[in-house]
Scaffold this motif. Structure first.
Motif, PDB file in Angstrom:
ATOM      1  N   GLY A   1      69.243  -7.910  16.766  1.00 25.91           N
ATOM      2  CA  GLY A   1      69.988  -9.057  16.244  1.00 25.91           C
ATOM      3  C   GLY A   1      71.374  -8.680  15.754  1.00 25.91           C
ATOM      4  O   GLY A   1      72.068  -7.868  16.354  1.00 25.91           O
ATOM      5  N   ASP A   2      71.744  -9.251  14.624  1.00 19.25           N
ATOM      6  CA  ASP A   2      73.074  -9.058  14.052  1.00 19.25           C
ATOM      7  C   ASP A   2      72.946  -8.820  12.551  1.00 19.25           C
ATOM      8  O   ASP A   2      73.199  -9.715  11.745  1.00 19.25           O
ATOM      9  N   PRO A   3      72.510  -7.613  12.149  1.00 19.74           N
ATOM     10  CA  PRO A   3      72.356  -7.353  10.714  1.00 19.74           C
ATOM     11  C   PRO A   3      73.685  -7.463   9.981  1.00 19.74           C
ATOM     12  O   PRO A   3      74.734  -7.146  10.552  1.00 19.74           O
ATOM     13  N   PRO A   4      73.682  -7.925   8.734  1.00 19.94           N
ATOM     14  CA  PRO A   4      74.933  -8.082   7.985  1.00 19.94           C
ATOM     15  C   PRO A   4      75.540  -6.737   7.604  1.00 19.94           C
ATOM     16  O   PRO A   4      74.878  -5.690   7.664  1.00 19.94           O
TER      17      PRO A   4
ATOM     18  N   VAL B   1      66.669  -2.441  10.742  1.00 17.55           N
ATOM     19  CA  VAL B   1      67.904  -2.241   9.979  1.00 17.55           C
ATOM     20  C   VAL B   1      68.305  -3.605   9.432  1.00 17.55           C
ATOM     21  O   VAL B   1      68.657  -4.505  10.191  1.00 17.55           O
ATOM     22  N   THR B   2      68.234  -3.770   8.118  1.00 21.03           N
ATOM     23  CA  THR B   2      68.514  -5.070   7.502  1.00 21.03           C
ATOM     24  C   THR B   2      69.971  -5.237   7.110  1.00 21.03           C
ATOM     25  O   THR B   2      70.411  -6.350   6.854  1.00 21.03           O
ATOM     26  N   SER B   3      70.715  -4.153   7.047  1.00 21.40           N
ATOM     27  CA  SER B   3      72.160  -4.220   6.811  1.00 21.40           C
ATOM     28  C   SER B   3      72.753  -2.859   7.114  1.00 21.40           C
ATOM     29  O   SER B   3      72.071  -1.828   7.036  1.00 21.40           O
TER      30      SER B   3
ATOM     31  N   LEU C   1      70.260  -6.564  20.648  1.00 23.35           N
ATOM     32  CA  LEU C   1      71.358  -6.398  19.699  1.00 23.35           C
ATOM     33  C   LEU C   1      72.488  -7.369  20.022  1.00 23.35           C
ATOM     34  O   LEU C   1      72.846  -7.548  21.184  1.00 23.35           O
ATOM     35  N   GLY C   2      73.055  -7.996  18.998  1.00 24.51           N
ATOM     36  CA  GLY C   2      74.136  -8.957  19.200  1.00 24.51           C
ATOM     37  C   GLY C   2      75.262  -8.782  18.209  1.00 24.51           C
ATOM     38  O   GLY C   2      75.617  -9.716  17.483  1.00 24.51           O
ATOM     39  N   LEU C   3      75.832  -7.587  18.149  1.00 25.31           N
ATOM     40  CA  LEU C   3      76.875  -7.281  17.182  1.00 25.31           C
ATOM     41  C   LEU C   3      78.259  -7.628  17.714  1.00 25.31           C
ATOM     42  O   LEU C   3      78.545  -7.399  18.891  1.00 25.31           O
ATOM     43  N   PRO C   4      79.148  -8.148  16.857  1.00 26.91           N
ATOM     44  CA  PRO C   4      80.552  -8.259  17.267  1.00 26.91           C
ATOM     45  C   PRO C   4      81.158  -6.864  17.341  1.00 26.91           C
ATOM     46  O   PRO C   4      80.639  -5.918  16.734  1.00 26.91           O
ATOM     47  N   PRO C   5      82.248  -6.687  18.081  1.00 24.05           N
ATOM     48  CA  PRO C   5      82.820  -5.349  18.248  1.00 24.05           C
ATOM     49  C   PRO C   5      83.117  -4.635  16.927  1.00 24.05           C
ATOM     50  O   PRO C   5      82.909  -3.427  16.819  1.00 24.05           O
TER      51      PRO C   5
ATOM     52  N   LYS D   1      96.932  -6.281   8.648  1.00 21.45           N
ATOM     53  CA  LYS D   1      96.319  -4.977   8.892  1.00 21.45           C
ATOM     54  C   LYS D   1      95.129  -5.133   9.821  1.00 21.45           C
ATOM     55  O   LYS D   1      94.472  -6.178   9.868  1.00 21.45           O
ATOM     56  N   LEU D   2      94.855  -4.060  10.567  1.00 22.75           N
ATOM     57  CA  LEU D   2      93.644  -3.965  11.365  1.00 22.75           C
ATOM     58  C   LEU D   2      92.684  -3.040  10.644  1.00 22.75           C
ATOM     59  O   LEU D   2      93.083  -1.992  10.127  1.00 22.75           O
ATOM     60  N   GLY D   3      91.412  -3.420  10.595  1.00 19.82           N
ATOM     61  CA  GLY D   3      90.455  -2.569   9.905  1.00 19.82           C
ATOM     62  C   GLY D   3      89.062  -3.168   9.921  1.00 19.82           C
ATOM     63  O   GLY D   3      88.822  -4.235  10.479  1.00 19.82           O
ATOM     64  N   GLY D   4      88.152  -2.438   9.283  1.00 20.23           N
ATOM     65  CA  GLY D   4      86.762  -2.869   9.211  1.00 20.23           C
ATOM     66  C   GLY D   4      86.466  -3.633   7.942  1.00 20.23           C
ATOM     67  O   GLY D   4      87.294  -3.727   7.024  1.00 20.23           O
ATOM     68  N   PHE D   5      85.258  -4.143   7.886  1.00 15.18           N
ATOM     69  CA  PHE D   5      84.832  -4.960   6.750  1.00 15.18           C
ATOM     70  C   PHE D   5      84.885  -4.171   5.445  1.00 15.18           C
ATOM     71  O   PHE D   5      85.413  -4.653   4.432  1.00 15.18           O
ATOM     72  N   GLU D   6      84.327  -2.959   5.441  1.00 17.39           N
ATOM     73  CA  GLU D   6      84.297  -2.154   4.211  1.00 17.39           C
ATOM     74  C   GLU D   6      85.709  -1.806   3.744  1.00 17.39           C
ATOM     75  O   GLU D   6      86.003  -1.830   2.545  1.00 17.39           O
ATOM     76  N   GLU D   7      86.581  -1.499   4.692  1.00 17.19           N
ATOM     77  CA  GLU D   7      87.972  -1.202   4.326  1.00 17.19           C
ATOM     78  C   GLU D   7      88.629  -2.395   3.648  1.00 17.19           C
ATOM     79  O   GLU D   7      89.324  -2.247   2.637  1.00 17.19           O
ATOM     80  N   ALA D   8      88.406  -3.570   4.200  1.00 17.77           N
ATOM     81  CA  ALA D   8      88.996  -4.784   3.620  1.00 17.77           C
ATOM     82  C   ALA D   8      88.448  -5.043   2.227  1.00 17.77           C
ATOM     83  O   ALA D   8      89.191  -5.423   1.304  1.00 17.77           O
ATOM     84  N   CYS D   9      87.133  -4.832   2.040  1.00 22.23           N
ATOM     85  CA  CYS D   9      86.513  -5.036   0.726  1.00 22.23           C
ATOM     86  C   CYS D   9      87.123  -4.104  -0.313  1.00 22.23           C
ATOM     87  O   CYS D   9      87.500  -4.528  -1.417  1.00 22.23           O
ATOM     88  N   ARG D  10      87.224  -2.835   0.038  1.00 20.59           N
ATOM     89  CA  ARG D  10      87.729  -1.855  -0.929  1.00 20.59           C
ATOM     90  C   ARG D  10      89.220  -2.057  -1.205  1.00 20.59           C
ATOM     91  O   ARG D  10      89.675  -1.817  -2.327  1.00 20.59           O
TER      92      ARG D  10
END
Length: 595
Positions: free
Chosen positions: A42-45, A67-69, A96-100, A502-511
């Motif tokens: 699927g698409d875990p968060p 894998v739940t997240s 699996l259905g993850l975005p890039p 900026k280009l980046g990942g989710f964790e980078e944006a959060c931090r």
């Protein structure tokens, strides 16, 4: 201070439970597995969402190995990497259905684990083009003997219903601002336009190049070899192994034997051996002192997470679905602003657009909240049209490289069903008081005066959109207009065009959001505010879209998978339109004949 005694008691109970269980775990330590099993589906968060304390149920419980997240998966991998008795992990990939962007975050976790000297073994029964880069980011890639590798590249299928609608007497009438605002073409054009084709091809080219690069690096092949292999797909398991796309064919039951976890006698594995790959929770039962989630004296810093997921529409609603109502998002933003523990806000936008009036409502609130706390907008799938307008209120816009961004434009219109009613013998007369009072009527076409009024309204709305973007991006309206008129960009191209910061990942944006709030680097918790709205009908929305304040939709948000998909908008539910047309055709069979 009142919470301190409760924290002390809670931590004491955790300590007692850990100590009492330690002898049993020490006894089990001898059977600690060399490999731990995880199941990716699927698409875990990105991160675990806080669950309500009390729930009436609903939804299926994940399997122990699921894998739940990505957050929990990363924690598990880091713990296993420190255990000298663990050789590696087995990652089962299924559906699996993850975005890039999320896939890249997952691959980074696996690379970190392998860099610690541990092995990653991936296994699947069937894997498609999107999932294959995950499968081959391992030391050993395995398929089930009956399995398949659907490595065929990417396809996107665009639809034009104009001729079909005309055959049953329906005339779509839409006015748009910008040649690249192609959403109405689904209903108005007899064929897919060149602009739509070129737009889709630009995304296919970009995604295909990323696929070739990933497979080339993982399987140690040249790009030319990879392109040739893609052109020869799909593959049976045997052909995939012969082509060097997988390393071996192993059934699920034989995985422990293949990994050397079964003790052989005279070189032969016992027939009655029942060794299985165990999930993480079983591994923890063999660790004398597993990690304990102590109740912290000082709470973690909190980042508020406000999703804008789905088509943006006015009104309220809090049931699960594919639409973001202005009321739900506004309430979520206000609640996040009031929460003293939330030091910053991540506005997560995954929307192809929607109602201009609703998006401007949300934009205004985002701007007000951003004066109180840092707000970062993040997009990893689609942030277009009205969705992009919502993001403009943030301090910075962050995008994943392959997200769909832009589509700055407006369209509006209606369906003239007079031809259909005539064929059915239904007669309607529109009687009005006021030149434009019949603007919304499905019983006739626009009059010249109504069309002129609508065009003027659309132009005003478009200029307003340009103004919002120009102000937020520090550009002139003329500069934004050159980038607008409905043009759609990938995150990479949007960054070059100055539409994102900026280009980046989710964790980078959060931090980064927390850093703007002067929060020291470290662990943090994510709390979600706002709720999705109920499922609604695209067709009903379009049939009422006779005013530009009703609709501003991105024309393209494709599922660029190995199989061709319908592609007006991923949230636009074209199967619903198809079903609607088929019901009409069934009712009219024998009455309406195709010209």
């Amino acid at each position: 201070m009142l919470r301190l005694p409760f924290l002390a008691i809670a931590n004491l109970l955790l300590l007692l439970r850990t100590l009492l269980g330690a002898p049993f775990r020490m006894f089990a330590a001898g059977s600690r597995p060399a490999y731990v099993r995880f199941r990716l589906t699927g698409d875990p968060p990105y991160r675990e969402q806080r669950k309500p304390r009390f729930s009436l149920g609903g939804g299926s419980k994940p399997e122990p190995a699921d894998v739940t997240s990505l957050e929990k998966f990363g924690e598990a991998l880091r713990l296993l990497a420190r255990d000298a008795k663990v050789k590696g992990v087995v990652l089962e990939v299924e559906g699996l259905g993850l975005p890039p962007a999320k896939r890249d975050a997952l691959l980074a976790l696996l690379a970190e684990f392998r860099a610690a000297g541990k092995r990653v073994v991936t296994w699947a029964v069937m894997v498609d083009t999107d999932s294959y880069p995950v499968l081959c980011a391992a030391d050993e890639v395995l398929l089930a003997p009956m399995g398949r590798l659907e490595l065929v590249g990417y396809a996107a299928e665009s639809t034009a219903l104009g001729e079909g609608l005309s055959r049953i007497g329906i005339r779509p009438q839409f006015i748009r601002r910008g040649d690249y605002k192609t959403a109405p073409e689904l209903f108005t054009h007899p064929e897919v336009s060149d602009i739509q084709r070129r737009t889709v091809e630009s995304f296919l080219d970009e995604r295909y190049a990323a696929l070739v690069e990933a497979v080339s690096a993982a399987r140690k092949k040249t790009p030319e070899e990879v392109r040739a292999l893609i052109d020869q797909g799909p593959y049976s398991a045997q052909r995939a192994k012969a082509a060097g796309l997988v390393d071996g064919l192993v059934s699920e039951v034989d995985l422990p034997l293949h990994l050397g976890m079964v003790e052989k006698k005279d070189g032969v594995a016992p027939e009655d051996d029942d060794t299985e790959l165990e999930p993480m929770e079983m591994y923890l039962e063999t660790v004398p002192f597993p990690p304990v989630k102590w109740r912290r004296w000082k709470r973690k810093p909190r980042l508020a997470f406000v999703p804008v997921s789905g088509m943006i529409v006015p009104g309220s609603g809090n049931a699960g679905g594919r639409f973001a109502t202005s009321d739900a998002v506004v309430k979520g933003l206000r609640a996040a602003a009031r929460d003293k523990r939330s030091k910053a806000i991540l506005l997560y936008v995954n929307s192809p657009g929607g109602a201009a009036i609703a998006s401007e409502q949300i934009l205004e609130v985002v701007q007000r909240v951003a004066k109180k706390k840092p707000v970062i907008a993040y997009m990893d799938r689609v942030c277009a049209s009205a969705g992009y307008m919502v993001a403009l209120g943030a301090k910075e816009l962050w995008s994943a490289p392959h997200a769909v961004v832009g589509s700055i434009g407006v369209f509006a219109g209606k369906f003239d069903t007079s031809g259909l009613m005539q064929q059915l013998g239904i007669h309607k007369t529109v009687i009005t008081r006021g030149a434009n009072a019949g603007l919304l009527s499905f019983s006739r076409s626009f009059t010249e005066g109504e069309r002129a009024a609508l065009e003027a309204d659309i132009e005003e709305m478009y200029q307003s959109f340009l103004g919002h973007v120009a102000k937020a991006r520090g550009r002139t309206k003329e500069e934004i207009h050159a980038l607008a008129e409905g043009r759609v960009y990938s995150g990479l191209r949007a960054k070059d065009a100055g539409l994102v910061d900026k280009l980046g990942g989710f964790e980078e944006a959060c931090r980064y959001a927390l850093s703007l709030a002067k929060v020291a680097p470290g662990d943090f918790e994510l709390k979600s505010y706002g709720a999705p709205a109920p499922r609604m009908s695209l067709l009903k929305l379009l049939m009422g879209a006779a005013h530009p304040a009703t609709y501003a939709l991105c024309p393209v948000s494709w599922d660029l998978s190995g199989d061709a998909k319908e592609t007006l908008v991923s949230l636009a539910d074209e199967p619903e339109v198809d079903s609607w047309l088929r019901r009409f055709a069934h009712k009219l069979r024998g009455t309406v004949r195709a010209p």
